[in-house]
Design an enzyme around this catalytic site. Structure first.
Site, PDB file in Angstrom:
ATOM      1  N   HIS A  87      74.643 127.226  64.832  1.00 34.64           N
ATOM      2  CA  HIS A  87      74.843 125.936  64.840  1.00 34.64           C
ATOM      3  C   HIS A  87      75.549 125.217  64.250  1.00 34.64           C
ATOM      4  O   HIS A  87      74.771 124.524  62.888  1.00 34.64           O
ATOM      5  CB  HIS A  87      73.264 125.103  64.824  1.00 34.64           C
ATOM      6  N   GLY A  94      67.989 127.353  72.798  1.00 32.40           N
ATOM      7  CA  GLY A  94      66.595 126.970  73.852  1.00 32.40           C
ATOM      8  C   GLY A  94      65.697 128.209  73.246  1.00 32.40           C
ATOM      9  O   GLY A  94      66.051 129.587  72.064  1.00 32.40           O
ATOM     10  N   SER A 125      60.617  92.074  70.048  1.00 34.62           N
ATOM     11  CA  SER A 125      60.175  92.555  68.461  1.00 34.62           C
ATOM     12  C   SER A 125      60.374  92.412  67.103  1.00 34.62           C
ATOM     13  O   SER A 125      60.106  92.413  66.035  1.00 34.62           O
ATOM     14  CB  SER A 125      59.873  93.841  68.422  1.00 34.62           C
ATOM     15  N   GLY A 126      61.882  91.944  67.041  1.00 30.57           N
ATOM     16  CA  GLY A 126      62.168  92.045  66.143  1.00 30.57           C
ATOM     17  C   GLY A 126      63.099  93.673  64.892  1.00 30.57           C
ATOM     18  O   GLY A 126      63.208  92.924  64.665  1.00 30.57           O
ATOM     19  N   GLY A 127      63.403  94.278  66.103  1.00 35.47           N
ATOM     20  CA  GLY A 127      63.000  95.672  65.112  1.00 35.47           C
ATOM     21  C   GLY A 127      65.076  95.750  66.061  1.00 35.47           C
ATOM     22  O   GLY A 127      65.469  94.590  66.875  1.00 35.47           O
ATOM     23  N   VAL A 128      65.899  96.712  65.962  1.00 32.78           N
ATOM     24  CA  VAL A 128      66.917  97.484  66.093  1.00 32.78           C
ATOM     25  C   VAL A 128      67.066  96.840  67.104  1.00 32.78           C
ATOM     26  O   VAL A 128      68.299  96.485  68.834  1.00 32.78           O
ATOM     27  CB  VAL A 128      67.519  98.380  65.460  1.00 32.78           C
ATOM     28  N   ASP A 129      66.528  97.795  68.640  1.00 31.17           N
ATOM     29  CA  ASP A 129      67.106  97.783  69.927  1.00 31.17           C
ATOM     30  C   ASP A 129      66.607  96.452  70.908  1.00 31.17           C
ATOM     31  O   ASP A 129      67.199  95.735  71.979  1.00 31.17           O
ATOM     32  CB  ASP A 129      66.218  98.984  70.254  1.00 31.17           C
ATOM     33  N   SER A 130      65.353  96.073  70.652  1.00 30.01           N
ATOM     34  CA  SER A 130      65.379  94.996  71.546  1.00 30.01           C
ATOM     35  C   SER A 130      66.236  93.813  70.652  1.00 30.01           C
ATOM     36  O   SER A 130      66.869  93.007  71.629  1.00 30.01           O
ATOM     37  CB  SER A 130      63.551  94.314  70.709  1.00 30.01           C
ATOM     38  N   CYS A 185      74.074 129.672  69.939  1.00 23.66           N
ATOM     39  CA  CYS A 185      72.793 130.607  70.441  1.00 23.66           C
ATOM     40  C   CYS A 185      72.539 131.234  71.345  1.00 23.66           C
ATOM     41  O   CYS A 185      73.060 131.495  72.099  1.00 23.66           O
ATOM     42  CB  CYS A 185      71.735 130.149  69.824  1.00 23.66           C
ATOM     43  N   TYR A 186      71.215 130.366  71.773  1.00 22.91           N
ATOM     44  CA  TYR A 186      71.154 131.054  73.713  1.00 22.91           C
ATOM     45  C   TYR A 186      71.863 130.907  74.427  1.00 22.91           C
ATOM     46  O   TYR A 186      72.406 131.467  75.522  1.00 22.91           O
ATOM     47  CB  TYR A 186      69.773 130.608  73.717  1.00 22.91           C
ATOM     48  N   LYS A 208      70.984 105.395  68.584  1.00 21.83           N
ATOM     49  CA  LYS A 208      70.545 104.753  67.585  1.00 21.83           C
ATOM     50  C   LYS A 208      71.910 104.078  67.266  1.00 21.83           C
ATOM     51  O   LYS A 208      72.722 103.335  66.759  1.00 21.83           O
ATOM     52  CB  LYS A 208      69.137 105.046  66.884  1.00 21.83           C
ATOM     53  N   GLU A 245      75.853 122.327  65.319  1.00 18.37           N
ATOM     54  CA  GLU A 245      75.414 120.248  65.052  1.00 18.37           C
ATOM     55  C   GLU A 245      75.100 120.623  63.876  1.00 18.37           C
ATOM     56  O   GLU A 245      74.424 119.073  63.630  1.00 18.37           O
ATOM     57  CB  GLU A 245      74.837 121.384  66.222  1.00 18.37           C
TER      58      GLU A 245
END
Ligand code: XMP
Length: 519
Positions: free
Chosen positions: A175, A59, A229-234, A86-87, A375, A177
């Site tokens: 880091h 941070g 909408s046709g996106g992955v999420d919806s 880190c922090y 995602k 990650e």
């Protein structure tokens, strides 16, 4: 709507690092459920029984001043293993009485070479002698607290990995990650499985069964509406809810006319005929174009589109009686982004979805079954629900659509020109097996024309800008390095096939300093 909390988890305390989400993802990739909280929220946390390990993120704060972000010392008395990054490391050192200094001599940015000083569980199979790790710090530990040991150092920073093995407290200045740290995943493996001794039981397929049951229990026989909408999420939300409650889900697809060529109608057909969902297509393209006439300011475009979308959606939904729930494809990163590291328990959840600020007036309860998932986990869920690859692995697409990729005024002619150019670009990417290597790619029209020569005639036409980026989460991005033959061909293909474009340029900026979209 509350979904059940998970047993056996890793808690990540976010001190405002740009990459905290990556920590959570790394843990989940290893099959362990992780949750992010803020130092303020932590104060409200009463039960620690399901928490098997705690990670303190990096941070921007500094413990070298009087005012710095901290947490109660009690957290270290709960016999839960702790890893500070880190922090997080500097805070541990400060809390236990060591010394941290801000020093030009010791600061490190970018790659650094790490060398081993003492064996430790945290570096098992990670560090034999030397290793390249990724650094981003101004402050550094200059004196260890009592009962802490030095495990590894770099040239500039003596205490790069430290431990108090008795108390199971570990700290890393680098880091693990980020992908620039070689095999950083092993650090997480060691912390989770050797130190926290947590089992890798988290998996999305198992989650699916739970989600289906929870949706059934909550929604019962009531009606749910969603904007598809046709996106992955919806799309995943629609398939999941439909599987749970069958025909009681109503999907509304609002065609703004600002989508990619052919995409919206194809999506409609897939959901209507392949998945047999109760889906209604509203063609509002003329209305959107009319309201956007002569609007070139990006923020105004976004506002007009967002508000109009809600209006159209609300009007349509009023035709259905007895609606009780509104389903949304909110993801875990949306929830995290809505909390700041100094935010309180009551901090507001930002409406970050394609649909924009959803119709609060409609008085519907929210169903957000993906709100604990990243995602890539949504895509695993999509695959297990049989979602077609062309939707499941589709690049992200912004809510305002092509409107923010047509710089300047939007006309139906410019929409068509852009759709054609974009269609060629995306098709070529797929044909050359590049689509899946790229996080997001698109074509845009710049608001200026330039002179060209085609045949023997002078032309004065649009510039098409191509953008293709790699990214992990859209927060940072790099431009994609195309093979030479691809970039050589694409300009020709677009100019030869799309009337109205006589120049093609490729955007080679990263984010930051640019953003992924142009507006
Ligand atoms: P930027 O341009 O901020 O974009 O680097 C980061 C990611 O967010 C997407 N984006 C949006 N998505 N509604 C959305 O649903 C929006 O208004 C919006 N604006 C940007 C963008 O496509 C990229 O993936």
């Amino acid at each position: 709507m509350q979904f059940q909390s998970k047993k056996d988890k890793i808690l990540i305390i976010d001190f405002g690092s740009q990459v905290t989400k990556l920590i959570a993802r790394r843990v989940r990739e290893l099959g362990v459920y992780s949750e992010i909280t803020t130092p303020k929220e932590l104060k409200y946390l009463r039960k620690f029984k399901d928490i098997k390990g705690i990670i303190l993120s990096g941070g921007p704060s500094t413990v070298t001043t009087n005012k710095f972000q901290t947490i109660s010392k009690d957290i270290f008395k709960k016999k839960i293993p702790i890893l500070g990054i880190c922090y997080g490391l500097q805070l541990i050192v400060k809390i236990f009485g060591g010394k941290v200094k801000s020093s030009k001599k010791r600061r490190e940015f970018g790659r650094a070479s790490l060398s081993k000083k003492t064996p430790s569980l945290i570096i098992k199979n990670f560090l034999n002698k030397e290793k390249i790790v990724w650094m981003s710090h101004e402050d550094a530990v200059t004196r260890l607290p009592k009962n802490f040991k030095k495990i590894a150092s770099t040239k500039s920073s003596e205490f790069t990995i430290i431990e108090n093995s008795e108390e199971k407290i570990y700290g890393l200045q680098f880091h693990p990650e980020v992908t620039h740290t070689e095999n950083g995943r092993q650090i997480f493996k060691n912390f989770l499985f050797l130190i926290c001794k947590i089992k890798n039981k988290w998996n999305v397929a198992f989650q699916k069964k739970k989600l289906l049951k929870q949706i059934k229990d909550i929604v019962k026989k009531e009606k749910v509406i969603c904007a598809l909408s046709g996106g992955v999420d919806s799309s995943v939300v629609a398939l999941l809810i439909n599987k749970a409650i069958k025909r009681n889900l109503i999907c509304i697809m609002v065609d703004t006319g600002l989508m990619r060529k052919n995409e919206f109608k194809q999506t409609y057909k897939i959901f209507k005929y392949k998945y047999k969902l109760n889906v209604k297509l509203i063609d509002a393209s003329k209305l959107f174009l009319r309201k956007l006439k002569n609007i070139s300011n990006p923020e105004r475009k976004r506002k007009i589109i967002g508000n109009l979308f809600i209006k159209v959606f609300e009007k349509e939904s009023k035709k259905y009686k007895n609606l009780k729930f509104l389903a949304q494809g909110t993801l875990y990163p949306d929830i995290i982004e809505s909390k700041s590291s100094s935010g309180s328990k009551t901090s507001k959840i930002k409406s970050h979805h394609n649909v924009g600020g959803l119709p609060k007036k409609m008085n519907l309860k929210l169903v957000e079954p993906l709100k604990d998932l990243f995602k890539d986990e949504v895509r695993i869920l999509g695959k297990s629900l049989g979602l077609v690859n062309s939707i499941n692995y589709k690049h992200p697409f912004p809510g305002p659509g092509l409107a923010i990729r047509i710089l300047g005024n939007i006309t139906s002619e410019r929409v068509k020109i852009l759709q054609e150019a974009d269609y060629i670009f995306i098709n070529e990417l797929t044909k050359c097996n590049l689509y899946n290597k790229i996080w997001q790619a698109y074509a845009a029209l710049l608001p200026i024309k330039t002179v060209g020569v085609m045949g023997d005639a002078r032309t004065y036409e649009n510039i098409c800008l191509l953008r293709a980026v790699t990214s992990e989460d859209g927060m940072t991005a790099d431009y994609f390095s195309f093979p030479k033959n691809f970039i050589d061909n694409i300009a020709n293909k677009i100019i030869n096939n799309v009337k109205g474009i006589n120049r093609v340029v490729y955007d080679i900026t990263s984010k930051p300093p640019s953003t992924i979209e142009l507006e």
